[in-house]
Design a protein around this motif. Structure first.
Motif, PDB file in Angstrom:
ATOM      1  N   PRO A  36     -15.191  46.875  22.580  1.00  0.00           N
ATOM      2  CA  PRO A  36     -16.446  46.339  22.083  1.00  0.00           C
ATOM      3  C   PRO A  36     -17.638  47.243  22.370  1.00  0.00           C
ATOM      4  O   PRO A  36     -17.693  47.891  23.420  1.00  0.00           O
ATOM      5  CB  PRO A  36     -16.608  45.010  22.836  1.00  0.00           C
ATOM      6  CG  PRO A  36     -15.449  44.875  23.728  1.00  0.00           C
ATOM      7  CD  PRO A  36     -14.570  46.056  23.615  1.00  0.00           C
TER       8      PRO A  36
ATOM      9  N   TYR B   5      -7.148  27.887  17.177  1.00  0.00           N
ATOM     10  CA  TYR B   5      -6.814  28.921  16.211  1.00  0.00           C
ATOM     11  C   TYR B   5      -5.405  28.754  15.646  1.00  0.00           C
ATOM     12  O   TYR B   5      -5.194  28.737  14.437  1.00  0.00           O
ATOM     13  CB  TYR B   5      -6.953  30.294  16.866  1.00  0.00           C
ATOM     14  CG  TYR B   5      -6.296  31.416  16.123  1.00  0.00           C
ATOM     15  CD1 TYR B   5      -6.590  31.635  14.768  1.00  0.00           C
ATOM     16  CD2 TYR B   5      -5.390  32.264  16.747  1.00  0.00           C
ATOM     17  CE1 TYR B   5      -5.992  32.663  14.073  1.00  0.00           C
ATOM     18  CE2 TYR B   5      -4.786  33.291  16.058  1.00  0.00           C
ATOM     19  CZ  TYR B   5      -5.083  33.492  14.721  1.00  0.00           C
ATOM     20  OH  TYR B   5      -4.487  34.512  14.036  1.00  0.00           O
TER      21      TYR B   5
ATOM     22  N   LEU C  51      -6.155  36.669  23.294  1.00  0.00           N
ATOM     23  CA  LEU C  51      -7.336  37.529  23.287  1.00  0.00           C
ATOM     24  C   LEU C  51      -8.089  37.379  21.977  1.00  0.00           C
ATOM     25  O   LEU C  51      -9.292  37.158  21.929  1.00  0.00           O
ATOM     26  CB  LEU C  51      -6.931  38.994  23.466  1.00  0.00           C
ATOM     27  CG  LEU C  51      -7.924  40.009  22.894  1.00  0.00           C
ATOM     28  CD1 LEU C  51      -9.228  39.991  23.648  1.00  0.00           C
ATOM     29  CD2 LEU C  51      -7.334  41.399  22.900  1.00  0.00           C
ATOM     30  N   SER C  52      -7.348  37.487  20.901  1.00  0.00           N
ATOM     31  CA  SER C  52      -7.989  37.489  19.607  1.00  0.00           C
ATOM     32  C   SER C  52      -8.604  36.139  19.289  1.00  0.00           C
ATOM     33  O   SER C  52      -9.665  36.056  18.684  1.00  0.00           O
ATOM     34  CB  SER C  52      -6.962  37.874  18.562  1.00  0.00           C
ATOM     35  OG  SER C  52      -6.349  39.070  18.980  1.00  0.00           O
TER      36      SER C  52
ATOM     37  N   ALA D 150     -11.912  35.722  20.629  1.00  0.00           N
ATOM     38  CA  ALA D 150     -12.936  36.463  19.904  1.00  0.00           C
ATOM     39  C   ALA D 150     -13.692  35.568  18.934  1.00  0.00           C
ATOM     40  O   ALA D 150     -14.738  35.927  18.437  1.00  0.00           O
ATOM     41  CB  ALA D 150     -12.291  37.615  19.147  1.00  0.00           C
ATOM     42  N   ARG D 151     -13.128  34.384  18.635  1.00  0.00           N
ATOM     43  CA  ARG D 151     -13.794  33.491  17.687  1.00  0.00           C
ATOM     44  C   ARG D 151     -14.995  32.783  18.298  1.00  0.00           C
ATOM     45  O   ARG D 151     -15.813  32.238  17.586  1.00  0.00           O
ATOM     46  CB  ARG D 151     -12.827  32.406  17.225  1.00  0.00           C
ATOM     47  CG  ARG D 151     -11.595  32.981  16.692  1.00  0.00           C
ATOM     48  CD  ARG D 151     -10.735  31.925  16.030  1.00  0.00           C
ATOM     49  NE  ARG D 151     -10.045  32.617  14.968  1.00  0.00           N
ATOM     50  CZ  ARG D 151      -9.720  32.110  13.814  1.00  0.00           C
ATOM     51  NH1 ARG D 151     -10.005  30.883  13.549  1.00  0.00           N
ATOM     52  NH2 ARG D 151      -9.106  32.835  12.917  1.00  0.00           N
TER      53      ARG D 151
ATOM     54  N   PRO E 107     -19.630  36.560  19.034  1.00  0.00           N
ATOM     55  CA  PRO E 107     -19.425  37.827  18.325  1.00  0.00           C
ATOM     56  C   PRO E 107     -18.762  38.924  19.175  1.00  0.00           C
ATOM     57  O   PRO E 107     -17.958  39.694  18.681  1.00  0.00           O
ATOM     58  CB  PRO E 107     -20.839  38.251  17.929  1.00  0.00           C
ATOM     59  CG  PRO E 107     -21.651  37.014  17.965  1.00  0.00           C
ATOM     60  CD  PRO E 107     -21.028  36.123  18.992  1.00  0.00           C
TER      61      PRO E 107
END
Lengths: 441, 470
Positions: free
Chosen positions: B35, B264, B327-328, B331-332, B335
């Motif tokens: 990031p 998710y 992890l992903s 990310a939601r 930002p």
């Protein structure tokens, strides 16, 4: 080519209009890379991947790069298949970013005069008008039936056209007559018990060129116990506009469609073209900034359902006997049906329910065939690379029938079959046509 | 900057189509998955073979041009971000599997092969390549080797390092060195293979690798244990291993992570639990069943409120997918996602998790923790927003404290992500002055002009972790 002045305006608009949260939401994990057809076919170029394109859009917003020709090229070459979206862990709506970016570019660059005329004719003069669509299709019908087609083919006139257009000319379906196109029913009753009252979104191309498929869709819905209403006020979904940077045009069409359907009091609005369905289901995003329409758009979008989903949900495949002569059948996903409407298992389940048909899954069935609206005409080189790959996979299944769920994909499959010289042993059909063929009453 | 003269020489080696210094190509390789880190290279080059790489490296060495080898750019430490410009070196033409040797149980590959392709090929022959970093569907094998990637199976099977037995490397002077071989035993000289593994592209360019394979375990079973508090989950981990059972995976997710993953992936994870252990064992069926019985017993003794064994392959698949997407999915939330990999001896996990929670509270940050509890490798993850500078400062300070705590408990600043740019300022915490001096001596001996991935691993003066440069 854009001028310096145009570039400045485009850059300014990127800063104003692009959704920065959505751009930042991409954490650059790269999970989208293996699903992107242009990343693969370009020989793994990051600038032709979703992660790369988002980084480029962000860089234009940040002022790190100018929206130059290479930048435009990267966005143009994207099929808009949105295969990157289901795999994106952060849920980035890449399709929305792409649409906005293309709209900014196309609304601010000056096209050459011929391109301008074509764009105006297609986007404003043709698709929004069902009667004109019928007239154009009527012309094609005249061409096919009058003997001109035979003559044109004989004298080699077609040799003047690019190769893939020639192939498309060959595989176009026999179009219906003007009379058939005009006599459309407005209401159809269910056969047997009624389960649902549904509206049918007939589409522009589907209700002219592919009229037979629309009729088949209605017939299946009737057999599935649906009362069907077909509003005469509906119009083109606007997908073609939306994908080509004509956002305002697509908003007008969206409003007309919402108006046409909202008073019908139906459970669902049924589509049979993945490309249209995906655009319709996104109306609430398209009109999100329009206070008068956003809630109405949301209600509309919630009712959108592909025909295969409703057939499965009412158990059509269990109660209607389906049978075909022994053959192998395979399925090519419509990208938008799969990636946006998230309908993938229903069509497969229906095909597997046909007695006599052996369903064989094709490798990478979820990879775009390269049709992508008018992509196969404007980006024919990339499109043909994808089609070649697709045909290798199709041949490996030894299928006699390739099934699709969208008119663009269907035409592309037919082009592929023609190009490979397989017309005698393989055919491409829309799923509803195959299902109707299999119905044993 | 690359002069025209140098550019011509480079183009002469790789041809015009494999050298690109257009603005958009440079931009497209200005980042990796780290990031808030971006820096443009001067050009991008795609050599077709080892000889071309050797020639490129010689030219760069003569002209002091930085080289950043890059696979798929999925690393999380800034390892492939060209912070000092120069050439980004791509392996898109060098992505073939060269040989699968079923007699010696090895596979020899080019650097650009995607990790999952290796897994698929060897598994189709009943063999097994265990390292499974979270990005294995995307990552290139030489990237895994350069970062010494770990994964979920590290506890039982080790990490990438344990499977690399031979390398071909282009050294910074252009020499082509071959190390190791298809050998289980080889003590000839310094272990140069291991020196290169995890060197993050700072000592040379990996151009070929020979990997060790093992037979595919007969079967695998997956289970979940839910806890109402963190400590009992952590105690279960230590206790399972104290009972002389080494599960293939022993993963830990805290409640905040669970909620996000469930949101998710929607796989029916229990979001009311405070902690979850995902446990897998593989091997012969009888052994797996016996181990699972024992594990269930231990978990219950330590206060698990529910223990369930996945009944089908699909169910098991879903459970591991959840962990893989942790992890992903995080990310939601916001930002920017800052993910670290502070690692402690597994006996210290409970203390470490509590320390992370205290630090998060102190700085008023949301830090979700998940990770490979079996090997003590935790992933404290902070969803934030890079535009909020005040909060970024706090994130900075919180992670500095987390690293210090990890070291205090006998751990390390990075278990598997590598040092790269973002952890360089903390490396001395782990290695001490002496360790850094040895590393510098090696670097100086092999790469006196500092052309190989400069700005990585070795810290400059500041201790700033978040770097933004344009």
């Amino acid at each position: 080519m854009t001028s310096v002045k145009e570039r400045e305006i485009i850059q300014e608009q990127f800063k104003e209009r692009m959704n920065e949260d959505e751009l930042l939401n991409c954490m650059r994990c790269g999970f989208c890379l293996p699903t992107c057809p242009t990343y693969i076919e370009s020989g793994y170029k990051e600038s032709h991947s979703p992660r790369g394109r988002i980084a480029l859009m962000k860089a234009v917003v940040d002022g790190l790069i100018e929206p130059d020709e290479d930048f435009e090229r990267s966005l143009e070459l994207c099929l808009g298949c949105r295969a990157c979206e289901p795999v994106c862990p952060s849920g980035v709506k890449y399709g929305h970013l792409l649409e906005e970016a293309r709209d900014i570019i196309n609304q601010n660059k000056s096209f050459s005069l011929p391109t301008r005329v074509i764009r105006k004719t297609v986007f404003k003069g043709l698709f929004p008008h069902p009667n004109r669509m019928r007239n154009l299709t009527g012309l094609i019908g005249f061409y096919q039936r009058s003997g001109i087609q035979t003559i044109a083919r004989k004298i080699g006139f077609l040799g003047l056209l690019p190769e893939n257009l020639v192939t498309i000319e060959k595989v176009l379906p026999k179009v219906p007559t003007m009379k058939e196109m005009k006599n459309r029913p407005e209401q159809l009753s269910p056969i047997g018990n009624q389960f649902h009252r549904v509206a049918f979104f007939s589409g522009c191309l589907m209700d002219t060129m592919f009229l037979k498929t629309n009729d088949a869709t209605c017939k299946l819905l009737q057999l599935a116990g649906c009362e069907i209403v077909i509003s005469q006020n509906q119009t083109c979904c606007g997908a073609l506009h939306g994908h080509s940077g004509e956002k305002e045009g697509s908003k007008d069409l969206a409003r007309r469609n919402i108006k046409a359907f909202e008073e019908l009091n139906v459970d669902f609005i049924i589509t049979n073209a993945g490309g249209c369905g995906a655009f319709l289901i996104d109306y609430n995003h398209l009109l999100k900034d329009d206070p008068e329409w956003k809630d109405r758009a949301k209600k509309f979008a919630e009712k959108i359902m592909d025909v295969s989903e409703i057939l499965v949900s009412v158990g059509f495949h269990k109660k209607v006997k389906l049978e075909l002569p022994n053959q192998i059948v395979t399925y090519q996903d419509s990208c938008h049906l799969r990636n946006v409407m998230r309908t993938a298992s229903a069509p497969r389940l229906l095909l597997q329910s046909i007695k006599g048909a052996e369903y064989v899954e094709m490798k990478d069935a979820d990879r775009c065939c390269g049709s992508a609206g008018i992509y196969n005409i404007i980006e024919s080189e990339m499109s043909m690379k994808m089609l070649d790959y697709k045909m290798v996979q199709a041949k490996n299944t030894q299928a006699a029938t390739i099934v699709t769920a969208n008119p663009g994909c269907l035409l592309q499959m037919k082009v592929g079959i023609e190009k490979e010289g397989l017309a005698k042993t393989m055919r491409g059909v829309h799923i509803v046509d195959l299902l109707l063929e299999a119905v044993k009453e | 900057m690359i002069s025209n003269n140098v550019k011509e020489k480079l183009v002469a080696i790789v041809t015009k189509e494999n050298f690109d210094d257009s603005k958009i190509e440079r931009l497209s390789y200005s980042y990796d998955s780290t990031p808030n880190l971006q820096s443009l290279p001067d050009a991008v080059i795609s050599p077709r073979n080892t000889k071309e790489i050797s020639e490129i490296v010689k030219i760069c060495n003569d002209n002091k041009i930085p080289i950043v080898p890059r696979g798929s750019g999925t690393n999380l430490c800034g390892g492939t971000c060209p912070t000092e410009g120069g050439l980004v070196l791509l392996f898109k033409h060098m992505n073939k599997i060269l040989e699968l040797d079923e007699e010696n149980l090895t596979i020899t590959v080019q650097p650009g092969v995607i990790t999952i392709e290796i897994a698929n090929v060897v598994e189709s022959k009943g063999l097994f390549y265990p390292p499974d970093p979270g990005s294995m569907k995307v990552s290139a094998i030489a990237g895994n080797i350069s970062e010494n990637s770990g994964g979920l199976r590290g506890l039982k099977y080790g990490v990438t390092r344990d499977y690399v037995i031979g390398l071909e490397v282009v050294l910074p002077n252009g020499d082509i060195m071959r190390t190791g071989g298809k050998l289980a035993k080889d003590v000839a000289g310094y272990d140069l293979t291991r020196l290169m593994v995890g060197s993050e592209g700072t000592l040379g360019v990996i151009t070929e690798a020979t990997l060790k394979l093992i037979p595919m375990p007969e079967t695998k079973k997956t289970m979940l244990a839910l806890y109402e508090d963190l400590e009992s989950a952590a105690r279960s981990v230590s206790k399972i291993i104290a009972n002389k059972i080494i599960p293939i995976t022993l993963e830990f997710l805290d409640q905040s992570t669970l909620k996000v993953v469930e949101d998710y992936a929607q796989i029916g994870l229990p979001t009311d639990a405070k902690a979850v252990l995902l446990i897998e064992q593989d091997g012969a069926l009888e052994v797996v069943n016996r181990d699972l019985e024992k594990i269930i017993e231990v978990c219950k003794q330590e206060g698990a409120v529910s223990v369930q064994v996945a009944q089908s392959k699909e169910e098991a698949e879903k459970l591991t997918t959840a962990r893989r997407t942790a992890l992903s999915a995080l990310a939601r939330l916001k930002p920017t996602t800052i993910l670290e990999d502070a690692t402690v001896p597994r006996s210290e996990i409970a203390r470490m998790v509590s320390a992370i929670n205290e630090i998060a509270l102190k700085y008023q940050l949301d830090i979700c923790t998940f990770g490979h509890a079996g090997d003590g490798n935790l992933h404290p993850t902070c969803p934030t927003d890079a535009r909020n500078h005040e909060e970024m400062e706090k994130v900075e300070m919180a992670f500095a404290e987390i690293f210090e705590k990890a070291i205090e408990f006998g751990g390390t600043i990075t278990g598997e992500h590598g040092v790269g740019v973002v952890k360089a300022p903390y490396l001395e915490l782990k290695l001490g002055k002496e360790g850094i001096a040895v590393m510098k001596a090696i670097k100086q001996a092999l790469d006196p002009n500092n052309i190989m991935n400069p700005g990585k691993v070795f810290a400059k003066n500041s201790r700033k972790r978040v770097v933004v440069s344009k």
